[in-house]
Scaffold this active site. Structure first.
Site, PDB file in Angstrom:
ATOM      1  N   GLY A   1       0.835  -1.201   0.000  1.00  0.00           N
ATOM      2  CA  GLY A   1       0.000   0.000   0.000  1.00  0.00           C
ATOM      3  C   GLY A   1       0.868   1.248   0.000  1.00  0.00           C
TER       4      GLY A   1
ATOM      5  N   ASP B   1      -2.852 -12.544   4.635  1.00  0.00           N
ATOM      6  CA  ASP B   1      -4.142 -11.877   4.787  1.00  0.00           C
ATOM      7  C   ASP B   1      -4.419 -11.822   6.283  1.00  0.00           C
ATOM      8  OD1 ASP B   1      -6.744 -11.106   5.020  1.00  0.00           O
ATOM      9  OD2 ASP B   1      -7.546 -12.556   3.598  1.00  0.00           O
TER      10      ASP B   1
ATOM     11  N   TYR C   1     -16.410   3.113   7.071  1.00  0.00           N
ATOM     12  CA  TYR C   1     -14.937   3.094   7.153  1.00  0.00           C
ATOM     13  C   TYR C   1     -14.481   3.600   8.527  1.00  0.00           C
ATOM     14  CZ  TYR C   1     -10.105   4.662   6.393  1.00  0.00           C
ATOM     15  OH  TYR C   1      -8.758   4.895   6.523  1.00  0.00           O
TER      16      TYR C   1
ATOM     17  N   LYS D   1     -12.575   1.556  11.521  1.00  0.00           N
ATOM     18  CA  LYS D   1     -11.254   2.003  11.984  1.00  0.00           C
ATOM     19  C   LYS D   1     -11.286   2.297  13.488  1.00  0.00           C
ATOM     20  CE  LYS D   1      -7.943   2.812   9.987  1.00  0.00           C
ATOM     21  NZ  LYS D   1      -6.759   1.931   9.725  1.00  0.00           N
TER      22      LYS D   1
HETATM   23  P1  NDP Z   1      -3.656   1.535   0.944  1.00  0.00           P
HETATM   24  O1  NDP Z   1      -5.066   1.186   0.603  1.00  0.00           O
HETATM   25  O2  NDP Z   1      -2.789   2.228  -0.042  1.00  0.00           O
HETATM   26  O3  NDP Z   1      -2.874   0.213   1.399  1.00  0.00           O
HETATM   27  C1  NDP Z   1      -3.415  -0.750   2.224  1.00  0.00           C
HETATM   28  C2  NDP Z   1      -2.725  -2.058   1.907  1.00  0.00           C
HETATM   29  O4  NDP Z   1      -3.243  -3.069   2.782  1.00  0.00           O
HETATM   30  C3  NDP Z   1      -2.976  -2.551   0.466  1.00  0.00           C
HETATM   31  O5  NDP Z   1      -1.781  -3.071  -0.085  1.00  0.00           O
HETATM   32  C4  NDP Z   1      -4.017  -3.639   0.689  1.00  0.00           C
HETATM   33  O6  NDP Z   1      -4.007  -4.645  -0.317  1.00  0.00           O
HETATM   34  C5  NDP Z   1      -3.554  -4.207   2.001  1.00  0.00           C
HETATM   35  N1  NDP Z   1      -4.580  -4.987   2.670  1.00  0.00           N
HETATM   36  C6  NDP Z   1      -5.922  -4.783   2.681  1.00  0.00           C
HETATM   37  N2  NDP Z   1      -6.534  -5.733   3.391  1.00  0.00           N
HETATM   38  C7  NDP Z   1      -5.552  -6.567   3.857  1.00  0.00           C
HETATM   39  C8  NDP Z   1      -5.545  -7.749   4.619  1.00  0.00           C
HETATM   40  N3  NDP Z   1      -6.678  -8.274   5.073  1.00  0.00           N
HETATM   41  N4  NDP Z   1      -4.367  -8.357   4.892  1.00  0.00           N
HETATM   42  C9  NDP Z   1      -3.213  -7.821   4.428  1.00  0.00           C
HETATM   43  N5  NDP Z   1      -3.138  -6.710   3.689  1.00  0.00           N
HETATM   44  C10 NDP Z   1      -4.310  -6.090   3.399  1.00  0.00           C
HETATM   45  O7  NDP Z   1      -3.735   2.360   2.308  1.00  0.00           O
HETATM   46  P2  NDP Z   1      -2.810   3.570   2.806  1.00  0.00           P
HETATM   47  O8  NDP Z   1      -1.374   3.169   2.698  1.00  0.00           O
HETATM   48  O9  NDP Z   1      -3.262   4.815   2.174  1.00  0.00           O
HETATM   49  O10 NDP Z   1      -3.243   3.615   4.346  1.00  0.00           O
HETATM   50  C11 NDP Z   1      -2.360   3.198   5.397  1.00  0.00           C
HETATM   51  C12 NDP Z   1      -3.043   3.398   6.734  1.00  0.00           C
HETATM   52  O11 NDP Z   1      -3.388   4.778   6.922  1.00  0.00           O
HETATM   53  C13 NDP Z   1      -4.353   2.619   6.910  1.00  0.00           C
HETATM   54  O12 NDP Z   1      -4.472   2.191   8.244  1.00  0.00           O
HETATM   55  C14 NDP Z   1      -5.427   3.649   6.630  1.00  0.00           C
HETATM   56  O13 NDP Z   1      -6.662   3.348   7.252  1.00  0.00           O
HETATM   57  C15 NDP Z   1      -4.772   4.886   7.224  1.00  0.00           C
HETATM   58  N6  NDP Z   1      -5.257   6.126   6.661  1.00  0.00           N
HETATM   59  C16 NDP Z   1      -5.280   6.295   5.295  1.00  0.00           C
HETATM   60  C17 NDP Z   1      -5.769   7.457   4.763  1.00  0.00           C
HETATM   61  C18 NDP Z   1      -5.797   7.691   3.279  1.00  0.00           C
HETATM   62  O14 NDP Z   1      -6.159   8.792   2.869  1.00  0.00           O
HETATM   63  N7  NDP Z   1      -5.419   6.712   2.450  1.00  0.00           N
HETATM   64  C19 NDP Z   1      -6.252   8.552   5.630  1.00  0.00           C
HETATM   65  C20 NDP Z   1      -6.138   8.282   7.052  1.00  0.00           C
HETATM   66  C21 NDP Z   1      -5.653   7.106   7.520  1.00  0.00           C
HETATM   67  P3  NDP Z   1      -5.027  -4.455  -1.588  1.00  0.00           P
HETATM   68  O15 NDP Z   1      -4.651  -3.170  -2.239  1.00  0.00           O
HETATM   69  O16 NDP Z   1      -4.739  -5.662  -2.404  1.00  0.00           O
HETATM   70  O17 NDP Z   1      -6.401  -4.415  -0.990  1.00  0.00           O
END
Ligand code: NDP
Length: 290
Positions: free
Chosen positions: A13, A41, A130, A134
């Protein structure tokens, strides 16, 4: 005895990729194929049960279901609860059993956005699915003794995000309407990762820390105008609208907090200075175009 290692979960991510740069020796796993150390996962109890947790002393949980509007659908709701609430609860249990430190990431969406400035001890009041999931994840993570919950907002890094979308619209000659009554500040993943490193290196007391870019609060529309300007387009091509105007005629838009500005005094008191979000936006737009 082998030294204990660091694990990055959700490593592909936006945040996971930045953490990989700051924790180069960490093992890295993600939901899908592509991470160096394979698939994990964290919402699958069988996979979690089989995982070699005794090799680790630190888990950075960057995994989350971040599709805010999709989380309001039947399918999305289940996926969001699994990744954002059940999975952190499992990780918290693992952390307690194996005496690990667990770093987890939270969001301003756990609040309804009525406060001018969100402090770490504000009570939960999420508006949409969401944010609800969270908030449940935060509550679960707080039960393990060695935890950091890093609360952030409007995350921008390598991957799909608001700034990239606006750059693409600018490049495609599109003139978007963008909401002007939700305010906050961007957080760049390099800064978020740097703050994580700082908390761990300092041995800061466990607990919740807000981490967000510093500088003036801005609306999404103001940010879109700035991205258009930096892309060589006329900022006047971005039409500011109210949230109510934006959602009219559109289905499945999740409610969002009107104010996502986080109080940064607690993290600053540990000696960390978040970078100005508008300066980082300029560097981001100039260094890497879609
Ligand atoms: P992303 O969506 O870019 O990345 C999340 C990653 O987690 C993806 O690679 C996703 O895979 C993976 N993932 C999802 N479900 C699972 C699972 N069950 N097991 C293992 N991996 C999993 O998120 P961000 O990097 O943007 O966010 C990082 C953190 O910051 C999170 O906690 C988010 O809630 C928080 N946050 C994000 C904000 C934003 O604007 N993005 C704002 C505020 C907080 P796949 O893509 O294949 O689903």
């Amino acid at each position: 005895m082998k030294p204990l290692k660091t694990l990055i979960v959700g490593a592909l991510g936006q945040l996971g990729r930045a953490l990989q740069a700051d924790f180069p020796d960490a093992d890295v796993v993600d939901l899908v194929e592509g991470a160096k150390d394979g698939v994990l996962d964290v919402s699958d109890p069988a996979q979690v049960a089989e995982f070699a947790w005794h090799d680790y002393q630190l888990v950075l949980n960057a995994a989350a279901y971040t599709a805010v509007d999709k989380a309001e659908t039947t399918e999305g709701r289940r996926a969001a609860w699994a990744a954002n609430a059940a999975a952190p609860a499992t990780l918290a249990r693992v952390a307690t059993e194996h005496r690990l430190t667990l770093v987890h990431y939270s969001t301003d969406y756990v609040f309804d956005g009525t406060a001018e400035l969100h402090t770490e001890d504000e009570r939960y009041s999420p508006l949409g699915v969401y944010g609800q999931t969270k908030a449940a994840g935060d509550i679960a993570v707080a039960t393990t003794p060695r935890h950091y919950i890093v609360r952030t907002s409007w995350v921008i890094g390598e991957g799909r995000n608001f700034v990239r979308t606006m750059q693409q619209l600018a490049a495609d000659g599109i003139s978007p309407t963008v909401v002007d009554d939700q305010v906050g500040r961007l957080t760049f993943t390099a800064d978020l990762s740097r703050a994580t490193r700082h908390l761990l290196d300092q041995g800061a007391p466990y607990g919740i820390y807000n981490v967000q870019g510093s500088g003036p609060r801005t609306s999404w529309a103001q940010l879109a105008k700035e991205v258009f300007r930096l892309s060589g387009r006329d900022p006047g091509e971005v039409t500011p609208v109210t949230t109510q105007q934006y959602v009219e005629g559109r289905e499945g838009i999740s409610p969002r907090p009107a104010n996502g500005v986080l109080d940064l005094s607690k993290i600053q008191a540990t000696g960390f200075t978040p970078a100005d979000h508008l300066e980082q936006l300029r560097d981001y737009c100039e260094s890497d175009r879609p």
